[in-house]
Design a protein around this motif. Sequence first.
Motif, PDB file in Angstrom:
ATOM      1  N   GLY A 108     -32.433 -12.438  56.640  1.00  0.00           N
ATOM      2  CA  GLY A 108     -31.782 -13.263  55.625  1.00  0.00           C
ATOM      3  C   GLY A 108     -31.243 -14.571  56.163  1.00  0.00           C
ATOM      4  N   MET A 109     -31.645 -14.945  57.380  1.00  0.00           N
ATOM      5  CA  MET A 109     -31.229 -16.222  57.974  1.00  0.00           C
ATOM      6  C   MET A 109     -32.206 -17.296  57.500  1.00  0.00           C
ATOM      7  SD  MET A 109     -30.521 -14.621  61.762  1.00  0.00           S
ATOM      8  CE  MET A 109     -30.087 -16.189  62.544  1.00  0.00           C
ATOM      9  N   THR A 110     -32.025 -17.730  56.272  1.00  0.00           N
ATOM     10  CA  THR A 110     -33.038 -18.528  55.590  1.00  0.00           C
ATOM     11  C   THR A 110     -33.136 -19.968  56.074  1.00  0.00           C
ATOM     12  OG1 THR A 110     -31.452 -19.090  53.838  1.00  0.00           O
ATOM     13  CG2 THR A 110     -32.817 -17.123  53.510  1.00  0.00           C
ATOM     14  N   ARG A 111     -32.133 -20.445  56.787  1.00  0.00           N
ATOM     15  CA  ARG A 111     -32.139 -21.843  57.217  1.00  0.00           C
ATOM     16  C   ARG A 111     -32.259 -21.966  58.745  1.00  0.00           C
ATOM     17  NH1 ARG A 111     -30.823 -25.375  53.387  1.00  0.00           N
ATOM     18  NH2 ARG A 111     -29.919 -26.912  54.819  1.00  0.00           N
ATOM     19  N   THR A 112     -32.833 -20.945  59.376  1.00  0.00           N
ATOM     20  CA  THR A 112     -32.928 -20.905  60.833  1.00  0.00           C
ATOM     21  C   THR A 112     -34.387 -20.934  61.276  1.00  0.00           C
ATOM     22  OG1 THR A 112     -30.857 -19.681  61.047  1.00  0.00           O
ATOM     23  CG2 THR A 112     -32.402 -19.542  62.886  1.00  0.00           C
ATOM     24  N   ARG A 113     -34.661 -21.747  62.293  1.00  0.00           N
ATOM     25  CA  ARG A 113     -35.987 -21.811  62.916  1.00  0.00           C
ATOM     26  C   ARG A 113     -35.812 -21.829  64.427  1.00  0.00           C
ATOM     27  NH1 ARG A 113     -36.475 -21.047  58.383  1.00  0.00           N
ATOM     28  NH2 ARG A 113     -37.939 -21.872  56.847  1.00  0.00           N
ATOM     29  N   TYR A 114     -36.672 -21.084  65.138  1.00  0.00           N
ATOM     30  CA  TYR A 114     -36.602 -21.011  66.590  1.00  0.00           C
ATOM     31  C   TYR A 114     -37.891 -21.534  67.221  1.00  0.00           C
ATOM     32  CZ  TYR A 114     -32.535 -17.909  66.083  1.00  0.00           C
ATOM     33  OH  TYR A 114     -31.303 -17.382  65.774  1.00  0.00           O
ATOM     34  N   TYR A 115     -37.747 -22.213  68.356  1.00  0.00           N
ATOM     35  CA  TYR A 115     -38.889 -22.707  69.111  1.00  0.00           C
ATOM     36  C   TYR A 115     -38.792 -22.373  70.596  1.00  0.00           C
ATOM     37  CZ  TYR A 115     -40.373 -25.072  64.923  1.00  0.00           C
ATOM     38  OH  TYR A 115     -40.800 -25.330  63.639  1.00  0.00           O
ATOM     39  N   ASN A 116     -37.633 -21.891  71.042  1.00  0.00           N
ATOM     40  CA  ASN A 116     -37.507 -21.408  72.413  1.00  0.00           C
ATOM     41  C   ASN A 116     -36.457 -20.302  72.443  1.00  0.00           C
ATOM     42  OD1 ASN A 116     -34.793 -22.456  73.153  1.00  0.00           O
ATOM     43  ND2 ASN A 116     -35.762 -24.470  72.919  1.00  0.00           N
ATOM     44  N   PRO A 117     -36.432 -19.494  73.503  1.00  0.00           N
ATOM     45  CA  PRO A 117     -35.547 -18.322  73.520  1.00  0.00           C
ATOM     46  C   PRO A 117     -34.170 -18.566  74.118  1.00  0.00           C
ATOM     47  CG  PRO A 117     -37.007 -18.219  75.395  1.00  0.00           C
ATOM     48  CD  PRO A 117     -37.377 -19.471  74.641  1.00  0.00           C
ATOM     49  N   ASN A 118     -33.912 -19.787  74.614  1.00  0.00           N
ATOM     50  CA  ASN A 118     -32.659 -20.005  75.325  1.00  0.00           C
ATOM     51  C   ASN A 118     -31.767 -21.086  74.733  1.00  0.00           C
ATOM     52  OD1 ASN A 118     -34.224 -22.224  76.145  1.00  0.00           O
ATOM     53  ND2 ASN A 118     -34.804 -21.206  78.064  1.00  0.00           N
ATOM     54  N   GLY A 119     -32.249 -21.855  73.762  1.00  0.00           N
ATOM     55  CA  GLY A 119     -31.415 -22.852  73.112  1.00  0.00           C
ATOM     56  C   GLY A 119     -31.426 -24.207  73.778  1.00  0.00           C
ATOM     57  N   LEU A 120     -32.290 -24.401  74.776  1.00  0.00           N
ATOM     58  CA  LEU A 120     -32.404 -25.730  75.363  1.00  0.00           C
ATOM     59  C   LEU A 120     -32.861 -26.726  74.304  1.00  0.00           C
ATOM     60  CD1 LEU A 120     -33.912 -24.793  78.831  1.00  0.00           C
ATOM     61  CD2 LEU A 120     -31.711 -25.893  78.407  1.00  0.00           C
ATOM     62  N   PRO A 121     -32.522 -28.010  74.477  1.00  0.00           N
ATOM     63  CA  PRO A 121     -32.711 -28.988  73.387  1.00  0.00           C
ATOM     64  C   PRO A 121     -34.118 -29.022  72.807  1.00  0.00           C
ATOM     65  CG  PRO A 121     -31.380 -29.942  75.126  1.00  0.00           C
ATOM     66  CD  PRO A 121     -31.849 -28.609  75.642  1.00  0.00           C
ATOM     67  N   ASP A 122     -34.176 -28.862  71.508  1.00  0.00           N
ATOM     68  CA  ASP A 122     -35.390 -29.015  70.704  1.00  0.00           C
ATOM     69  C   ASP A 122     -34.908 -29.348  69.298  1.00  0.00           C
ATOM     70  OD1 ASP A 122     -37.648 -28.618  68.975  1.00  0.00           O
ATOM     71  OD2 ASP A 122     -38.590 -27.368  70.523  1.00  0.00           O
ATOM     72  N   SER A 123     -35.206 -30.541  68.826  1.00  0.00           N
ATOM     73  CA  SER A 123     -34.659 -30.997  67.542  1.00  0.00           C
ATOM     74  C   SER A 123     -35.097 -30.127  66.378  1.00  0.00           C
ATOM     75  CB  SER A 123     -35.065 -32.454  67.284  1.00  0.00           C
ATOM     76  OG  SER A 123     -36.475 -32.575  67.230  1.00  0.00           O
ATOM     77  N   ARG A 124     -36.159 -29.342  66.560  1.00  0.00           N
ATOM     78  CA  ARG A 124     -36.639 -28.483  65.473  1.00  0.00           C
ATOM     79  C   ARG A 124     -35.876 -27.170  65.385  1.00  0.00           C
ATOM     80  NH1 ARG A 124     -42.578 -27.791  67.558  1.00  0.00           N
ATOM     81  NH2 ARG A 124     -41.291 -27.429  69.425  1.00  0.00           N
ATOM     82  N   GLN A 125     -35.206 -26.794  66.463  1.00  0.00           N
ATOM     83  CA  GLN A 125     -34.518 -25.502  66.523  1.00  0.00           C
ATOM     84  C   GLN A 125     -33.125 -25.648  65.924  1.00  0.00           C
ATOM     85  OE1 GLN A 125     -35.606 -22.779  69.426  1.00  0.00           O
ATOM     86  NE2 GLN A 125     -33.535 -22.355  70.135  1.00  0.00           N
ATOM     87  N   GLN A 126     -32.958 -25.143  64.711  1.00  0.00           N
ATOM     88  CA  GLN A 126     -31.710 -25.318  63.986  1.00  0.00           C
ATOM     89  C   GLN A 126     -31.306 -24.021  63.292  1.00  0.00           C
ATOM     90  OE1 GLN A 126     -31.794 -28.713  61.376  1.00  0.00           O
ATOM     91  NE2 GLN A 126     -32.506 -30.114  62.968  1.00  0.00           N
ATOM     92  N   THR A 127     -30.029 -23.934  62.998  1.00  0.00           N
ATOM     93  CA  THR A 127     -29.490 -22.779  62.292  1.00  0.00           C
ATOM     94  C   THR A 127     -28.272 -23.230  61.508  1.00  0.00           C
ATOM     95  OG1 THR A 127     -28.773 -20.473  62.568  1.00  0.00           O
ATOM     96  CG2 THR A 127     -27.969 -22.058  64.180  1.00  0.00           C
ATOM     97  N   THR A 128     -27.536 -22.291  60.926  1.00  0.00           N
ATOM     98  CA  THR A 128     -26.284 -22.585  60.235  1.00  0.00           C
ATOM     99  C   THR A 128     -25.234 -21.578  60.674  1.00  0.00           C
ATOM    100  OG1 THR A 128     -26.654 -21.136  58.327  1.00  0.00           O
ATOM    101  CG2 THR A 128     -27.583 -23.373  58.205  1.00  0.00           C
ATOM    102  N   ALA A 129     -23.985 -21.926  60.447  1.00  0.00           N
ATOM    103  CA  ALA A 129     -22.910 -20.989  60.768  1.00  0.00           C
ATOM    104  C   ALA A 129     -23.050 -19.699  59.965  1.00  0.00           C
ATOM    105  CB  ALA A 129     -21.554 -21.637  60.501  1.00  0.00           C
TER     106      ALA A 129
END
Length: 503
Positions: free
Chosen positions: A162-183
Amino acid sequence: MLRLQSISLRRLVAALVALTLIALGVTGAAGWNRVEAQSGDSSRYAAIVVDAGTGEVLFSRYADDRRFPASVTKVMTLYLVFEALEQGKVSLDDVITVSPNAASEPPSKLGLAAGQTIRLDDAMRATAVRSANDMAMVLAEHVGGSQAGFAAMMTRKAQELGMTRTRYYNPNGLPDSRQQTTARDLAVLARAVMRDYPQYYSYFGQHDWAYQGRGYRNTNGLLHSGNGYDGMKTGFTNASGYNLMASAVRDDRRIITIVLGGRSSATRNSHVAELMDTGFELERRRAGGERILVAQAFFEQRGFGISTSDNDAPVAYADLGSTPVTEREEGMGSSAVAYTALPAAAPPAVMVAAAPVVAARAAPVPPPAAATPVRTAQTSSAPRTGSLTASLNSGVAGATTLDRGAVANPPPPPRATAAVANPPAGRWSVQVGAFRDETVARNWVNEVNRRFRAQFTSAERTVASAAGWHRSRFTGLSQAGAEAACSALAERRVTCMVVRPGN
């Protein structure tokens, strides 16, 4: 139409608050410094406070705006490792060879060279405690085959939860402008970990970890403070600011608090602690029989979320010293100072100034299996072996942000005496706050004096009371002395205003 009306109402409320504070002499050129964003602007800040058992959103601010997760990403990485463990696809004793790709990840890292090996269990602990980017990649490649394959798994799992506004592109959170989420999405994830894999939740609460003769301390400084904190994960990049997903148990209740976009690890931790304390106070008062239906309003009465525009974030921090930060955030040292929350200056019916809530130190608490976290309403997967099967009608993913309460008509401010033209030296004042509680006002002026003795050597500490307000002031200053003192306070982000004689 309803959304437009809601926005208009919030702006009207904010305008009334601002006018009230100006009339009361609380604001000024620096008056709204106290609602300065954690990150200096509202583009990175977001926060949410959630009752883990019921899924009720107690407080939210920018909770649905996309932000960069930084190393909080690793919570999803470990969630998928937990899933693979339960399904028998991997084992804690698996020996994994570090790939060149994983070894090349930048710090924070464990620092194993390509070709070296590590047990899966140790790689998990390095990821959770050290926030090791190389070990998060080791896990991703072991479970998903490749970074791209694992990132796709992460995004699919986010959608499933149900995390509808989240996208992942790497497993560690290093900078990638596409990798975003919400509180809000991160709150869904936190509850999912507790609900689906309580047997593994302790990875997020391990205070210290030793590997090959070297000790590592958890990057989450709140774990070392007691007070019921038992997980979960920090995060930092230049783009994200300082992030923290935190969970605590007090009086058999669990609250999850997420803050994104902090200015430093110290201010972020302080803000999380304030939000957490307020959430537990709300829970205690409800348990005591008080009917508090709108939790968001309860938080706003304590100074969270009040702003002069839709772009203001809710909290200010007064720089009250130079205590070094002992926590190393994401493997980086910090020269930031410790911050403490500035007591709220409260307009009628919107903010009620009170002494800061200091919860009693809690005894060690068991992992979430005893805290009855439950499945969110939007989770589609079936309950897993060993997970809690209790369910409630509403969950975090389906909860909505509560609207602010209306502002009552404020009482008229006290009539100001006409200013004296060219007043003599020694009759000017500096005001550092206005409160409904006289004790809070006196404590605050004493605290400011303790930290800024050089600015107020010849000044007298006073509390001027009128119309139910108690104003913390330093009096007996010259005009130049008052202006210089206020300037010094403002540089350290302490709200102040110069007061003419007769006011």
